[in-house]
Design an enzyme around this catalytic site. Structure first.
Site, PDB file in Angstrom:
ATOM      1  N   CYS A  53       2.507  -3.669   3.917  1.00 50.78           N
ATOM      2  CA  CYS A  53       2.098  -1.874   4.280  1.00 50.78           C
ATOM      3  C   CYS A  53       2.547  -1.606   5.084  1.00 50.78           C
ATOM      4  O   CYS A  53       4.732  -2.068   6.006  1.00 50.78           O
ATOM      5  CB  CYS A  53       0.815  -1.893   5.348  1.00 50.78           C
ATOM      6  SG  CYS A  53       0.275  -3.570   6.366  1.00 50.78           S
TER       7      CYS A  53
ATOM      8  N   THR B 219       2.387  -0.935   8.650  1.00 48.12           N
ATOM      9  CA  THR B 219       3.348  -1.836   9.449  1.00 48.12           C
ATOM     10  C   THR B 219       3.448  -3.569   9.642  1.00 48.12           C
ATOM     11  O   THR B 219       4.159  -4.240  10.411  1.00 48.12           O
ATOM     12  CB  THR B 219       2.390  -1.937  10.694  1.00 48.12           C
ATOM     13  OG1 THR B 219       1.095  -2.442  10.212  1.00 48.12           O
ATOM     14  CG2 THR B 219       2.508  -0.994  11.164  1.00 48.12           C
TER      15      THR B 219
ATOM     16  N   ASP C 145       1.198  -1.315   0.176  1.00 44.52           N
ATOM     17  CA  ASP C 145      -0.454   0.135  -0.348  1.00 44.52           C
ATOM     18  C   ASP C 145       0.640   1.331   0.010  1.00 44.52           C
ATOM     19  O   ASP C 145       1.909   1.229  -0.149  1.00 44.52           O
ATOM     20  CB  ASP C 145      -1.241  -0.289   1.146  1.00 44.52           C
ATOM     21  CG  ASP C 145      -0.564   0.109   2.149  1.00 44.52           C
ATOM     22  OD1 ASP C 145       0.762   0.460   2.532  1.00 44.52           O
ATOM     23  OD2 ASP C 145      -1.450   0.333   3.569  1.00 44.52           O
TER      24      ASP C 145
ATOM     25  N   HIS D 268      10.321 -23.809   9.111  1.00 42.31           N
ATOM     26  CA  HIS D 268       9.309 -24.453  10.058  1.00 42.31           C
ATOM     27  C   HIS D 268       8.215 -23.891   9.706  1.00 42.31           C
ATOM     28  O   HIS D 268       6.973 -25.290   9.036  1.00 42.31           O
ATOM     29  CB  HIS D 268       9.640 -23.902  11.192  1.00 42.31           C
ATOM     30  CG  HIS D 268      10.925 -24.552  12.519  1.00 42.31           C
ATOM     31  ND1 HIS D 268      10.550 -24.071  13.795  1.00 42.31           N
ATOM     32  CD2 HIS D 268      12.235 -25.198  12.091  1.00 42.31           C
ATOM     33  CE1 HIS D 268      11.779 -24.848  13.617  1.00 42.31           C
ATOM     34  NE2 HIS D 268      12.790 -25.125  13.276  1.00 42.31           N
TER      35      HIS D 268
ATOM     36  N   HIS E  11       7.668 -30.407  10.799  1.00 41.44           N
ATOM     37  CA  HIS E  11       7.383 -28.887  10.525  1.00 41.44           C
ATOM     38  C   HIS E  11       5.567 -29.646   9.241  1.00 41.44           C
ATOM     39  O   HIS E  11       5.285 -28.828   9.915  1.00 41.44           O
ATOM     40  CB  HIS E  11       8.128 -28.918   9.806  1.00 41.44           C
ATOM     41  CG  HIS E  11       9.252 -28.044  11.012  1.00 41.44           C
ATOM     42  ND1 HIS E  11       8.891 -28.110  12.229  1.00 41.44           N
ATOM     43  CD2 HIS E  11      10.992 -27.954  11.023  1.00 41.44           C
ATOM     44  CE1 HIS E  11      10.486 -28.000  12.860  1.00 41.44           C
ATOM     45  NE2 HIS E  11      11.272 -28.144  12.318  1.00 41.44           N
TER      46      HIS E  11
HETATM   47  C1  RB5 Z   1      -1.946   2.621   6.326  1.00 42.77           C
HETATM   48  O1  RB5 Z   1      -2.369   4.064   6.852  1.00 42.77           O
HETATM   49  C2  RB5 Z   1      -2.177   1.724   7.201  1.00 42.77           C
HETATM   50  O2  RB5 Z   1      -2.617   1.700   8.239  1.00 42.77           O
HETATM   51  C3  RB5 Z   1      -1.289   0.384   6.348  1.00 42.77           C
HETATM   52  O3  RB5 Z   1      -0.522   1.086   5.816  1.00 42.77           O
HETATM   53  C4  RB5 Z   1      -0.342  -0.859   7.308  1.00 42.77           C
HETATM   54  O4  RB5 Z   1       0.000  -0.235   8.720  1.00 42.77           O
HETATM   55  C5  RB5 Z   1      -2.075  -1.326   8.383  1.00 42.77           C
HETATM   56  O5  RB5 Z   1      -2.102  -1.997   8.862  1.00 42.77           O
END
Ligand code: RB5
Length: 147
Positions: free
Chosen positions: A66, A68, A8, A99, A134
């Protein structure tokens, strides 16, 4: 090996860095499904695009990113046939292959720096699934999809 990659807007820069790292591997082709700019997109849509190519057999493995790495990994793991590992360190990346036979790696563009992310990708790309005990556990993970 065919790798499909997508992020994203929260990880476009890290996606480009990961693509540079993937150039180190001969015999690896990379297809980028986007996004390519700063305009906000919804990470579940990207997860669906990347994982769809894997479950249909058009790609062997995927990398999703993304902000996080969490949301896109959650979305990816809802798709039948996907074992997505969100990794912030090389040990987890190695174990997710050895694993768990992870077929998708998730990274966080706002969390993991370029250097560590490159090492995570190298570890994930070069580690094979160990099989044996595994395999039994991975089979049990996959059986959960049908419960
Ligand atoms: C987008 O702002 C953010 O929420 C997305 O990139 C991500 O971190 C979601 O888990």
């Amino acid at each position: 090996m065919k790798i499909i990659i997508g992020s994203d807007h929260g990880a476009v820069a890290l996606k480009e860095e990961v693509k540079m790292v993937l150039k180190e591997f001969s015999g690896v082709t990379v297809t980028d499904v986007g996004t390519f700019g700063t305009e906000a997109v919804d990470y579940p849509d990207i997860a669906e695009k990347v994982c769809g190519e894997i479950v249909s057999g058009n790609a062997d493995r995927g990398i999703v990113l993304c902000g996080t790495g969490i949301g896109i990994s959650m979305a990816a793991n809802k798709i039948k046939g996907i074992r997505c590992a969100m990794c912030g360190d090389t040990y987890s990346a190695r174990m997710s292959r050895e694993h768990n036979d992870a077929n998708v790696l998730a990274l966080g563009g706002r969390v993991t720096g370029f250097g560590p992310a490159g090492e995570i990708v190298r570890a994930w790309m070069t580690t094979e699934f160990a099989g044996g005990r595994h395999a039994r556990r991975v089979n049990k993970i996959m059986a959960l999809e049908n419960k």
